[in-house]
Design a protein around this motif. Structure first.
Motif, PDB file in Angstrom:
ATOM      1  N   ARG A   1      44.725  36.265  43.422  1.00 18.18           N
ATOM      2  CA  ARG A   1      43.657  36.499  42.805  1.00 18.18           C
ATOM      3  C   ARG A   1      42.352  36.241  43.571  1.00 18.18           C
ATOM      4  O   ARG A   1      40.946  37.005  43.423  1.00 18.18           O
ATOM      5  CB  ARG A   1      43.477  35.476  41.872  1.00 18.18           C
ATOM      6  N   VAL A   2      42.493  35.347  44.006  1.00 16.77           N
ATOM      7  CA  VAL A   2      41.544  34.978  45.140  1.00 16.77           C
ATOM      8  C   VAL A   2      41.106  36.049  46.273  1.00 16.77           C
ATOM      9  O   VAL A   2      39.923  36.350  46.456  1.00 16.77           O
ATOM     10  CB  VAL A   2      41.827  33.825  46.375  1.00 16.77           C
ATOM     11  N   THR A   3      42.271  36.896  47.139  1.00 19.89           N
ATOM     12  CA  THR A   3      41.334  37.539  48.068  1.00 19.89           C
ATOM     13  C   THR A   3      40.976  38.658  46.626  1.00 19.89           C
ATOM     14  O   THR A   3      39.794  39.942  47.643  1.00 19.89           O
ATOM     15  CB  THR A   3      43.084  38.766  48.642  1.00 19.89           C
ATOM     16  N   ARG A   4      41.725  39.211  45.964  1.00 18.86           N
ATOM     17  CA  ARG A   4      41.628  40.258  45.022  1.00 18.86           C
ATOM     18  C   ARG A   4      39.535  40.588  45.207  1.00 18.86           C
ATOM     19  O   ARG A   4      38.621  41.103  44.986  1.00 18.86           O
ATOM     20  CB  ARG A   4      42.527  40.627  43.693  1.00 18.86           C
ATOM     21  N   ASP A   5      39.059  38.914  44.140  1.00 21.83           N
ATOM     22  CA  ASP A   5      38.229  38.229  43.837  1.00 21.83           C
ATOM     23  C   ASP A   5      37.394  38.591  45.706  1.00 21.83           C
ATOM     24  O   ASP A   5      36.010  38.929  45.126  1.00 21.83           O
ATOM     25  CB  ASP A   5      37.919  37.205  43.828  1.00 21.83           C
ATOM     26  N   LEU A   6      37.841  38.416  46.044  1.00 23.07           N
ATOM     27  CA  LEU A   6      37.206  38.688  47.638  1.00 23.07           C
ATOM     28  C   LEU A   6      36.675  40.404  48.219  1.00 23.07           C
ATOM     29  O   LEU A   6      35.901  40.623  48.380  1.00 23.07           O
ATOM     30  CB  LEU A   6      37.511  37.919  48.762  1.00 23.07           C
ATOM     31  N   VAL A   7      37.821  41.533  48.190  1.00 24.28           N
ATOM     32  CA  VAL A   7      37.160  42.750  48.044  1.00 24.28           C
ATOM     33  C   VAL A   7      36.580  42.773  47.223  1.00 24.28           C
ATOM     34  O   VAL A   7      36.010  43.359  47.104  1.00 24.28           O
ATOM     35  CB  VAL A   7      38.990  43.228  48.067  1.00 24.28           C
ATOM     36  N   ALA A   8      36.690  42.333  45.946  1.00 28.81           N
ATOM     37  CA  ALA A   8      35.848  42.432  44.767  1.00 28.81           C
ATOM     38  C   ALA A   8      34.351  42.454  45.079  1.00 28.81           C
ATOM     39  O   ALA A   8      33.540  43.386  44.526  1.00 28.81           O
ATOM     40  CB  ALA A   8      35.987  42.570  43.274  1.00 28.81           C
ATOM     41  N   ARG A   9      34.166  41.277  46.130  1.00 28.39           N
ATOM     42  CA  ARG A   9      32.475  40.757  46.413  1.00 28.39           C
ATOM     43  C   ARG A   9      32.318  41.854  47.207  1.00 28.39           C
ATOM     44  O   ARG A   9      31.364  42.057  47.626  1.00 28.39           O
ATOM     45  CB  ARG A   9      33.158  39.471  46.298  1.00 28.39           C
ATOM     46  N   PHE A  10      32.959  42.094  48.074  1.00 30.93           N
ATOM     47  CA  PHE A  10      32.836  43.026  48.848  1.00 30.93           C
ATOM     48  C   PHE A  10      32.297  44.616  48.393  1.00 30.93           C
ATOM     49  O   PHE A  10      31.650  44.583  48.903  1.00 30.93           O
ATOM     50  CB  PHE A  10      33.986  42.988  50.179  1.00 30.93           C
ATOM     51  N   ASP A  11      33.396  45.238  47.736  1.00 32.22           N
ATOM     52  CA  ASP A  11      33.074  45.864  46.832  1.00 32.22           C
ATOM     53  C   ASP A  11      31.291  45.987  45.990  1.00 32.22           C
ATOM     54  O   ASP A  11      30.966  47.103  46.134  1.00 32.22           O
ATOM     55  CB  ASP A  11      33.893  46.332  46.061  1.00 32.22           C
TER      56      ASP A  11
END
Ligand code: AMP
Ligand code: ZN
Length: 493
Positions: A370-380
């Motif tokens: 979940r942590v990395t998915r959130d980071l990818v979402a922030r990057f996006d």
């Protein structure tokens, strides 16, 4: 992992409407992009290359968002005058005369030099490079199609009458805020902004590059090239047209006027009428002492940065640290800082990669994902917001600094983010980023063995000997860096 995360709608700043707009492709699932390319009469300076780093990040972002990208960059090898408003000589012809070489040879040499910079900056190959001289027949056909309604002939050539299309100059806001009062460079023009579609060869002269046309032997106008090549390869209307901010004032308004005439459409309130739906412009890279000007002798080429020992991707990172619509000031200190930042990222990424595969990490794996998915979402969210690369870089760095997370998550997400940033995190090693001035006389092997020898002397508590080795290295331009936080043992230059 990323599918759910890349849902932010892509919003881009359209110079034509001066608004952020959600990208809606003309053809479902596709993105068709045309970028004004270099005029190959000289080496590109690093400011020019900022324009292609920007276009590359745009293309990579469109791919990240799942669009099938068709990117075209043109090579201008004829027609670009020394003044954008139809005055002066053909840049290519002038350089060929100065060098006593053929225009074709000049074009080939500088095209290759430009491509070398493109490769060094990790700019992806576009689907097509269109070369202006390959399209002259199509330019003549295009001009024939608009000549009767929109053009008039003078002794010097065929000119476009800008009063025949609606909203001329909307892109430049020429008549309002930023009007720049162009001078009438050619006698007989109906309107000061009218521009050459075809430039006749003056009687008694012979140009190196000239073609027959209904308006006499001559060469195409520069603006015509881009209308013809973009329309021929991408079809009107296509999605996005890019260029440097200088093109917003003359070149692109003229392309738009030609496109309106060609498509037999009119007012620009309908976005289909301008040829491309979105017009995007990168701001300039500036350098206060004038070293960006190609007429300034040793101007700022990428090769100069490389010769001074900087890895070219440090310059790419320097570009990404600023928003493309902001002016960016070049300085050697800024480049050095970008190089150090890149080193930290490469080391951070390398550290995570070194932990693969599957190190045992305490904690709940769902939570880690979940942590990395959130980071990818922030990057996006950052890149989807008009390509906010500065913010996107921060997100990547935050991720590399995480603790207690599965290495696969970080490595996969960072590699994915780098498909947009193009910093080569997966292939760069820390040692690739060492400053390596071309002028250095000492070899790396020599330095490394001296450093090893110095370590042995220190281990034997022979500090005087160790200092002597350090002084010898210093005399050869090598600084020994005891206790460097990035773990560097030495630096050249
Ligand atoms: P040219 O080869 O002169 O046609 O320029 C190639 C591209 O570089 C065009 O898109 C220009 O708008 C852009 N450009 C020129 N100077 C700069 C600069 N200092 N910074 C950023 N882009 C520039
Ligand atoms: Zn162009």
């Amino acid at each position: 992992m990323t599918d759910a995360a890349v849902q932010n709608p892509l919003r881009l700043f359209n110079s034509l409407t001066r608004r952020l707009e959600v990208f809606e492709p003309v053809h479902a699932g596709e993105a068709r992009v045309y970028s004004c390319g270099p005029t190959v009469y000289n080496y590109p300076h690093i400011g020019n290359m900022r324009a292609y780093v920007f276009a590359d990040v745009l293309g990579r972002t469109l791919s990240w968002k799942g669009y099938k990208l068709t990117h075209v960059i043109n090579i201008t090898d004829v027609g670009h005058l020394t003044d954008d408003a139809d005055a002066g000589e053909d840049k290519m012809e002038k350089m060929a005369a100065e060098r006593a070489q053929s225009m074709w040879d000049i074009a080939e040499h500088y095209k290759q030099a430009y491509w070398a910079d493109v490769r060094a900056l990790n700019i992806r190959q576009p689907a097509r490079w269109t070369v202006a001289t390959d399209y002259v027949e199509q330019m003549i056909e295009f001009a024939k199609g608009i000549a009767e309604k929109h053009c008039y002939e003078l002794d010097s050539g065929l000119y476009f009458d800008v009063s025949t299309v609606a909203d001329y100059g909307r892109l430049a806001r020429a008549n309002t805020e930023e009007g720049e009062g162009r001078i009438e460079a050619v006698e007989g023009k109906r309107n000061p902004q009218d521009f050459a579609i075809w430039r006749k060869t003056p009687p008694g002269e012979k140009r190196q590059m000239e073609w027959d046309s209904p308006w006499g032997r001559g060469a195409p106008g520069w603006h015509l090239e881009c209308s013809v090549m973009s329309g021929a390869v991408l079809g009107f209307p296509f999605d996005i047209h890019t260029g440097g901010i200088d093109h917003r004032e003359i070149h692109h308004p003229n392309e738009i006027a030609q496109n309106q005439a060609h498509c037999c459409t009119n007012g620009l309130d309908d976005p289909r009428n301008s040829g491309a739906r979105i017009w995007m412009h990168n701001n300039f890279l500036v350098e206060r002492s004038g070293k960006m000007s190609k007429s300034s002798g040793e101007f700022l080429r990428l090769q100069l940065l490389i010769d001074k020992g900087y890895h070219p991707l440090a310059y790419r990172l320097m570009c990404l640290q600023a928003h493309y619509r902001s002016e960016l000031e070049f300085s050697w200190e800024g480049l050095q800082a970008a190089l150090t930042r890149l080193k930290r990222m490469v080391m951070g990424f390398g550290k995570w990669r070194g932990k693969l595969p599957g190190t045992d990490v305490p904690g709940d794996s769902w939570e880690r994902e979940r942590v990395t998915r959130d980071l990818v979402a922030r990057f996006d969210a950052a890149i989807a917001s008009d390509l906010n690369t500065a913010e996107a870089l921060t997100v990547l760095e935050e991720m590399l600094a995480l603790k207690k997370i599965a290495p696969e998550c970080v490595v996969t997400a960072a590699a994915k983010m780098d498909t947009v940033l193009g910093l080569g995190l997966g292939r760069l090693e820390r040692a690739d980023l060492r400053i390596r001035p071309k002028a250095a006389t000492i070899t790396e092997d020599h330095i490394e063995s001296s450093i090893e020898f110095r370590k042995e002397l220190r281990a034997q508590q022979n500090y005087a000997g160790a200092d002597r080795v350090r002084d010898e290295l210093a005399a050869a331009g090598v600084e020994v860096m005891d206790g460097d936080p990035l773990g560097w043992e030495w630096k050249l230059g």
